[in-house]
Design a protein around this motif. Structure first.
Motif, PDB file in Angstrom:
ATOM      1  N   LYS A 350       2.224   7.689  -8.917  1.00 58.20           N
ATOM      2  CA  LYS A 350       2.735   6.654  -8.017  1.00 58.20           C
ATOM      3  C   LYS A 350       2.819   7.091  -6.557  1.00 58.20           C
ATOM      4  O   LYS A 350       2.531   6.310  -5.656  1.00 58.20           O
ATOM      5  CB  LYS A 350       4.128   6.212  -8.487  1.00 58.20           C
ATOM      6  CG  LYS A 350       4.693   5.010  -7.748  1.00 58.20           C
ATOM      7  CD  LYS A 350       5.986   4.554  -8.383  1.00 58.20           C
ATOM      8  CE  LYS A 350       6.571   3.339  -7.674  1.00 58.20           C
ATOM      9  NZ  LYS A 350       5.742   2.130  -7.844  1.00 58.20           N
ATOM     10  N   TYR A 359      -4.569   9.652   1.921  1.00 57.30           N
ATOM     11  CA  TYR A 359      -3.782   8.603   2.552  1.00 57.30           C
ATOM     12  C   TYR A 359      -4.489   8.075   3.798  1.00 57.30           C
ATOM     13  O   TYR A 359      -4.591   6.865   4.000  1.00 57.30           O
ATOM     14  CB  TYR A 359      -2.389   9.106   2.938  1.00 57.30           C
ATOM     15  CG  TYR A 359      -1.626   8.085   3.747  1.00 57.30           C
ATOM     16  CD1 TYR A 359      -1.028   6.992   3.120  1.00 57.30           C
ATOM     17  CD2 TYR A 359      -1.549   8.186   5.135  1.00 57.30           C
ATOM     18  CE1 TYR A 359      -0.363   6.037   3.863  1.00 57.30           C
ATOM     19  CE2 TYR A 359      -0.877   7.224   5.880  1.00 57.30           C
ATOM     20  CZ  TYR A 359      -0.297   6.161   5.245  1.00 57.30           C
ATOM     21  OH  TYR A 359       0.348   5.195   5.965  1.00 57.30           O
ATOM     22  N   LYS A 362      -7.871   6.220   2.363  1.00 58.58           N
ATOM     23  CA  LYS A 362      -7.771   5.134   1.396  1.00 58.58           C
ATOM     24  C   LYS A 362      -6.334   4.713   1.092  1.00 58.58           C
ATOM     25  O   LYS A 362      -6.063   3.533   0.873  1.00 58.58           O
ATOM     26  CB  LYS A 362      -8.433   5.540   0.071  1.00 58.58           C
ATOM     27  CG  LYS A 362      -9.904   5.879   0.164  1.00 58.58           C
ATOM     28  CD  LYS A 362     -10.427   6.337  -1.194  1.00 58.58           C
ATOM     29  CE  LYS A 362     -11.896   6.742  -1.125  1.00 58.58           C
ATOM     30  NZ  LYS A 362     -12.395   7.222  -2.448  1.00 58.58           N
ATOM     31  N   GLY A 363      -5.448   5.683   1.052  1.00 62.36           N
ATOM     32  CA  GLY A 363      -4.097   5.430   0.572  1.00 62.36           C
ATOM     33  C   GLY A 363      -3.359   4.366   1.350  1.00 62.36           C
ATOM     34  O   GLY A 363      -2.616   3.564   0.768  1.00 62.36           O
ATOM     35  N   LYS A 364      -3.539   4.322   2.663  1.00 67.67           N
ATOM     36  CA  LYS A 364      -2.816   3.338   3.467  1.00 67.67           C
ATOM     37  C   LYS A 364      -3.249   1.910   3.142  1.00 67.67           C
ATOM     38  O   LYS A 364      -2.532   0.962   3.452  1.00 67.67           O
ATOM     39  CB  LYS A 364      -3.017   3.637   4.950  1.00 67.67           C
ATOM     40  CG  LYS A 364      -4.461   3.595   5.421  1.00 67.67           C
ATOM     41  CD  LYS A 364      -4.558   4.027   6.874  1.00 67.67           C
ATOM     42  CE  LYS A 364      -6.014   4.065   7.356  1.00 67.67           C
ATOM     43  NZ  LYS A 364      -6.100   4.550   8.739  1.00 67.67           N
ATOM     44  N   LEU A 365      -4.419   1.778   2.520  1.00 66.47           N
ATOM     45  CA  LEU A 365      -4.909   0.454   2.156  1.00 66.47           C
ATOM     46  C   LEU A 365      -4.318  -0.030   0.834  1.00 66.47           C
ATOM     47  O   LEU A 365      -4.238  -1.237   0.595  1.00 66.47           O
ATOM     48  CB  LEU A 365      -6.444   0.457   2.057  1.00 66.47           C
ATOM     49  CG  LEU A 365      -7.194   0.880   3.322  1.00 66.47           C
ATOM     50  CD1 LEU A 365      -8.695   0.909   3.052  1.00 66.47           C
ATOM     51  CD2 LEU A 365      -6.883  -0.071   4.480  1.00 66.47           C
ATOM     52  N   VAL A 366      -3.924   0.895  -0.042  1.00 64.39           N
ATOM     53  CA  VAL A 366      -3.468   0.521  -1.384  1.00 64.39           C
ATOM     54  C   VAL A 366      -1.976   0.790  -1.604  1.00 64.39           C
ATOM     55  O   VAL A 366      -1.456   0.520  -2.688  1.00 64.39           O
ATOM     56  CB  VAL A 366      -4.285   1.257  -2.473  1.00 64.39           C
ATOM     57  CG1 VAL A 366      -5.745   0.900  -2.368  1.00 64.39           C
ATOM     58  CG2 VAL A 366      -4.098   2.773  -2.374  1.00 64.39           C
ATOM     59  N   SER A 367      -1.277   1.312  -0.610  1.00 64.23           N
ATOM     60  CA  SER A 367       0.140   1.616  -0.781  1.00 64.23           C
ATOM     61  C   SER A 367       0.955   0.335  -0.917  1.00 64.23           C
ATOM     62  O   SER A 367       0.560  -0.735  -0.433  1.00 64.23           O
ATOM     63  CB  SER A 367       0.653   2.430   0.419  1.00 64.23           C
ATOM     64  OG  SER A 367       0.486   1.693   1.614  1.00 64.23           O
ATOM     65  N   GLU A 368       2.108   0.453  -1.585  1.00 61.94           N
ATOM     66  CA  GLU A 368       2.999  -0.693  -1.721  1.00 61.94           C
ATOM     67  C   GLU A 368       3.610  -1.016  -0.357  1.00 61.94           C
ATOM     68  O   GLU A 368       4.010  -0.126   0.384  1.00 61.94           O
ATOM     69  CB  GLU A 368       4.122  -0.383  -2.711  1.00 61.94           C
ATOM     70  CG  GLU A 368       3.636  -0.246  -4.140  1.00 61.94           C
ATOM     71  CD  GLU A 368       4.786  -0.005  -5.109  1.00 61.94           C
ATOM     72  OE1 GLU A 368       5.950   0.116  -4.625  1.00 61.94           O
ATOM     73  OE2 GLU A 368       4.538   0.043  -6.313  1.00 61.94           O
ATOM     74  N   LYS A 369       3.687  -2.325  -0.073  1.00 54.46           N
ATOM     75  CA  LYS A 369       4.168  -2.755   1.240  1.00 54.46           C
ATOM     76  C   LYS A 369       5.175  -3.879   1.111  1.00 54.46           C
ATOM     77  O   LYS A 369       5.111  -4.691   0.202  1.00 54.46           O
ATOM     78  CB  LYS A 369       2.978  -3.202   2.106  1.00 54.46           C
ATOM     79  CG  LYS A 369       1.987  -2.081   2.406  1.00 54.46           C
ATOM     80  CD  LYS A 369       0.778  -2.601   3.161  1.00 54.46           C
ATOM     81  CE  LYS A 369      -0.184  -1.445   3.491  1.00 54.46           C
ATOM     82  NZ  LYS A 369      -0.764  -0.853   2.257  1.00 54.46           N
ATOM     83  N   GLU A 375       5.500   0.289   4.669  1.00 55.74           N
ATOM     84  CA  GLU A 375       5.250   0.886   3.353  1.00 55.74           C
ATOM     85  C   GLU A 375       6.552   1.273   2.661  1.00 55.74           C
ATOM     86  O   GLU A 375       7.502   1.704   3.302  1.00 55.74           O
ATOM     87  CB  GLU A 375       4.335   2.100   3.516  1.00 55.74           C
ATOM     88  CG  GLU A 375       2.947   1.717   4.015  1.00 55.74           C
ATOM     89  CD  GLU A 375       2.090   2.909   4.348  1.00 55.74           C
ATOM     90  OE1 GLU A 375       1.016   3.027   3.746  1.00 55.74           O
ATOM     91  OE2 GLU A 375       2.495   3.707   5.198  1.00 55.74           O
TER      92      GLU A 375
END
Length: 375
Positions: A350, A359, A362-369, A375
């Motif tokens: 997670k 991050y 790619k990570g900043k595109l798929v992180s929970e927001k 984020e």
């Protein structure tokens, strides 16, 4: 005039205002209803994030058939929405599905709370709560009072005890029971959306609620399925049987490996700390095994086995080349196993390390927001 669903065992009745007048197991003749509405809505309007609608403030159109009841609200003030509750009697349970249509131009419906408000309980009814693997509270009032927030929460309106499913609670129900009777509140929701188990104490009244988070924007609609009420005869076991019967329709039990059944614990060892300090190396696994065996423990739960250290670098797990990399890690795990031990490698599915290349790429595109994009 009352609108009722009933059979030889259970009965549910609403008055013309949609207030719950009766929720009874007819064999035991205890009425759990509290003469209030079945729902509460939290919505957002502008910068106000927790405005409230309560069902008893609105008069619905109610219709019934042999095994169904329909409760229809058309609300125009202060928020415009259409709310339709369809209830049915299934196997001595009352099951409710809810359709919500947000007709407003600026409001977001964030929470829908359903259940029994102002529960009619007595001192013999204990709370059986599905937090973790299960809890029992003999003193319901104390269990809620102990959750007094002291700071920021609106304790002046209600003191709240809550648990989230899936996550904190292992099952999506809770119940109140004496040795002879009780009532069950469950979410038999095939979508398995996040559900809050919520007890609200207002003065001397207690609400037992299941909460969903639909976040319905203006012009949108949604359907919430499976709110389940069941007044039952017998001990808490009969309530647990209700959830088990529903769970049997979807659960796929897995057999537990024999070595796990026989395991009496593990050593939780961090090889490299998230701040970079090296506590143990791959070559130390044999010593770790010997230390554990002296205490009768043959299993190692190994954290920080990758270059970045425990809770760092996620979701990258690079073998530490300074210790010989994958080859050396594998060889030392094999030695541990050959000596009769078991090794569990910890990983986290997670968390994302914000300092990692993953991050940034790619990570900043798929992180929970959150709604505002943070984020």
């Amino acid at each position: 005039m009352l609108y009722s669903l009933k059979n030889d065992s259970v009965k549910l009745s609403l008055d013309k205002n949609g207030n719950l007048k009766e929720l009874t197991n007819l064999v035991m003749d205890h009425n759990f209803a509290g003469n209030l509405g079945l729902w509460r809505i939290i919505y957002q309007q502008g910068i106000e994030l927790e405005k409230e609608l309560k069902s008893e403030n609105y008069i619905p159109v109610i219709s019934t058939s042999d095994k169904q009841i329909k409760i229809e609200y058309h609300i125009n003030n202060p928020i415009k929405l259409e709310l339709i509750i369809n209830g049915s009697l299934e196997d001595n349970h009352f099951v409710f599905n809810v359709d919500i249509n947000n007709l407003s131009k600026e409001c977001v419906i964030s929470e829908f709370q359903f259940g029994i408000r102002n529960c009619n309980l007595n001192d013999s009814h204990k709370l059986y709560w599905s937090y973790s693997i299960g809890e029992k509270y003999d003193d319901l009032n104390k269990a809620i009072d102990d959750c007094f927030a002291h700071y920021m929460a609106q304790d002046n309106k209600a003191v709240e005890k809550s648990s989230i499913y899936p996550g904190q609670s292992g099952m999506n129900f809770y119940l109140f029971a004496s040795e002879t009777n009780g009532f069950y509140l469950g979410s038999h929701d095939p979508s398995f959306q996040k559900t809050l188990h919520l007890l609200r104490k207002r003065q001397n009244e207690i609400d037992a609620l299941m909460v969903k988070y639909p976040f319905i924007n203006p012009g949108e609609s949604t359907r919430i399925e499976g709110f389940t009420l069941s007044p039952f005869k017998g001990s808490w076991h009969r309530g647990a049987d209700i959830y088990r019967k529903w769970a049997n329709t979807w659960i796929e039990p897995h057999s537990v490996p024999e070595w796990i059944k026989q395991m009496n614990g593990w050593q939780r060892i961090i090889l490299r700390h998230q701040y970079g300090e090296q506590f143990f190396k791959y070559q130390d696994l044999s010593k770790i095994f010997n230390d554990g065996i002296e205490a009768g423990i043959n299993t190692l739960f190994m954290f920080g086995w990758h270059t970045e250290g425990h809770d760092a670098g996620y979701p990258n797990y690079s073998y530490d080349e300074s210790q010989g990399g994958f080859k050396e890690l594998k060889a030392n795990v094999k030695k541990f196993q050959n000596a009769g031990g078991k090794v569990i490698l910890y990983f986290n599915g997670k968390l994302i390390d914000m300092s990692s290349d993953f991050y940034r790429e790619k990570g900043k595109l798929v992180s929970e927001k959150r709604k505002d994009g943070s984020e």
